[in-house]
Design a protein around this motif. Sequence first.
Motif: not given
Length: 244
Positions: A206-228
């Motif tokens: 789960w920590n790895g999945q969270a890190a992946r979401m944080n990484e995608l938030a740097e470039t993907e649309p709807f960044a705040s969805v990934y961070l949430s």
Amino acid sequence: MTMFRHRVLEPDPLLLKLPEWHTTWDFGRGEKQALQQFLWERQNGRCSYCETKLVQGKTRIEHFHPRSLYSLDDECVSRLGSEPDPSVLFSLNNLMLCCDGREGQVPRGDTICDKHKEDAHICAELYNPATSPFPSLVHVSRSGRVMPAHYPSSVWTAQEVLDAVLNLNDSALERRRNDLYIALLGNASVLAKASEDMGADMMAFWNGQAARMNELAETEPFASVYLSVAAEFRAKAQAVQKNQ
């Protein structure tokens, strides 16, 4: 303002002349293109407010402190990190790139972002997305609704700006954020089941999945969805640790 943190970039030397332009309010073609390109790269091609993917030729240059303000109070100046001079309105810290707000596609009351905001002054209710130190200024619920996460005054006034001034909880935007949120949760659940069946360390998963979401938030649309979603995954990792 679903308002992700912008990248730190060195501007084109041409843009260092921005403060001089306020005297004529004249953007030459070359200057405007250079500015748009800089803002595009600083935001990774996403609207500064709704976080949708920007489309070339359908963008608006937004002044966080609107050009109709001929003077700024001390608090505004402090947040911009600039001297109290009219040219501050053309500071790179005050400029960001937004979508077209659906102008011409929907009735005036259904527009979004800069187009809906127009000359509203929101500095007292919301931080400037271009200078904020926070990864995102909002939290996104599973339903796709955005709510203030960081704000200078009160949660109530910040929510009013999100809803009424920027129209970021428009039904179409909520639906797109909801679809993405649910898809990310669903994909992770499938991976989690497979990992658990293989005896994986689920806290690390789960920590790895969270890190992946944080990484995608740097470039993907709807960044705040990934961070949430990342916040949900971190909570799952903490729950696993607590139950060990």
